[in-house]
Write a protein that holds these residues in place. Structure first.
Motif, PDB file in Angstrom:
ATOM      1  N   LEU A   1       0.810  -1.211   0.000  1.00  0.00           N
ATOM      2  CA  LEU A   1       0.000   0.000   0.000  1.00  0.00           C
ATOM      3  C   LEU A   1       0.847   1.267   0.000  1.00  0.00           C
ATOM      4  N   LYS A   2       2.151   1.125   0.239  1.00  0.00           N
ATOM      5  CA  LYS A   2       3.053   2.275   0.172  1.00  0.00           C
ATOM      6  C   LYS A   2       3.656   2.435  -1.221  1.00  0.00           C
TER       7      LYS A   2
ATOM      8  N   ASP B   1       3.335   1.866  -5.736  1.00  0.00           N
ATOM      9  CA  ASP B   1       2.399   2.067  -6.835  1.00  0.00           C
ATOM     10  C   ASP B   1       2.048   0.767  -7.556  1.00  0.00           C
TER      11      ASP B   1
ATOM     12  N   HIS C   1      -9.127   1.147  -3.370  1.00  0.00           N
ATOM     13  CA  HIS C   1      -8.416   2.173  -2.612  1.00  0.00           C
ATOM     14  C   HIS C   1      -8.644   3.540  -3.232  1.00  0.00           C
TER      15      HIS C   1
ATOM     16  N   THR D   1      -6.686   6.278  -3.107  1.00  0.00           N
ATOM     17  CA  THR D   1      -5.535   7.027  -3.617  1.00  0.00           C
ATOM     18  C   THR D   1      -4.491   6.153  -4.302  1.00  0.00           C
ATOM     19  N   HIS D   2      -4.462   4.878  -4.022  1.00  0.00           N
ATOM     20  CA  HIS D   2      -3.501   3.990  -4.682  1.00  0.00           C
ATOM     21  C   HIS D   2      -3.827   3.907  -6.171  1.00  0.00           C
TER      22      HIS D   2
ATOM     23  N   ALA E   1      -5.673  -0.627  -6.773  1.00  0.00           N
ATOM     24  CA  ALA E   1      -5.833  -1.578  -5.677  1.00  0.00           C
ATOM     25  C   ALA E   1      -7.313  -1.899  -5.533  1.00  0.00           C
TER      26      ALA E   1
END
Length: 238
Positions: free
Chosen positions: A101-102, A104, A201, A203-204, A207
């Motif tokens: 999740l950190k 791209d 998600h 902002t990802h 995901a």
């Protein structure tokens, strides 16, 4: 089957320990779906891995289905229907989810994979669906038997764009589910009984997590679209 090449994205697929044969396993349907979409599947063993080193070498990850997550991982309570728990797998996959999740790199969660992403983001689980939602929709017929039911896809979502449909028929094989969307995620599909069936998600870059099993519908072009979109996103990261 798509033609694979040296430029095809490499997709990590989580696996589990089959204790009776002392092996790492993953149903072949996941790998076949990745190959049909043009990706190269590799299995990730359920142990403490050097996650950063692995993620440098792969282009996307599928968090697969399997046994239940230990209730203590999300502040849940024991229930007689809980089965197939593996704390080592829970620890490894929660760690993997935090790292993913950190980044791209595209993430596709399937069934347990949705629940792992939910728990990794601070969410909780419905321990046994019939206790809360009844059985107007059978999300699993029996412990070892999948079910089939419709799912309503929300418009103006990434998943809605991928599927191009407001409703799809899915293969379902779970007795637990997310209770609500955790911070950073939006609901993008529900079953007719109101149960959350998919999250994406906010902002990802890519995901998506599904409660159903698209890999178990190999001849359904709608379900294959999910893997095609996932592989195309991974190709962009290759």
């Amino acid at each position: 089957m798509a033609i694979l090449s040296s430029t095809s994205p490499i997709i990590g697929i989580t696996s589990y320990v089959a204790h009776d044969i002392n092996s790492f396993c993953s149903p072949a349907a996941y790998s076949k779906a990745v190959q049909r979409a043009g990706g190269i599947p590799i299995l990730l063993p359920p142990m403490q891995l050097d996650v950063s080193a692995i993620l440098e070498r792969i282009d996307g990850v599928i968090l697969t289905g399997g046994g239940d997550i230990e209730p203590e991982c999300y502040g849940g309570v024991e229930h007689p229907t809980i089965y197939g728990t593996d704390r080592d797998r829970d620890t490894a996959e929660l760690n993997l989810a935090h790292h993913l999740l950190k980044l791209d790199k595209p993430i596709l969660g399937i069934c347990r994979g949705l629940e792992i992403l939910n728990v990794a983001c601070g969410g909780s689980l419905i321990t046994h669906i019939p206790d809360v939602f009844g059985e107007t929709v059978l999300h699993r017929v029996e412990r070892l038997t999948p079910s089939s039911h419709s799912v309503d896809i929300f418009p103006d979502t990434c998943l809605g764009g991928v599927l191009g449909q407001s409703s799809v028929q899915v293969v379902s094989w779970h007795h637990q589910a997310v209770s609500h969307a955790p911070e950073g995620w939006r609901v993008c599909a529900k079953a007719p009984d109101g149960l959350i069936e998919a999250l994406e998600h906010e902002t990802h870059p890519w995901a998506i997590a599904l409660q159903w099993h698209p890999e178990m519908s190999p001849h359904d072009p709608l379900q294959q679209r999910i893997f095609t979109a996932f592989i195309q996103a991974a190709q962009g990261n290759h």
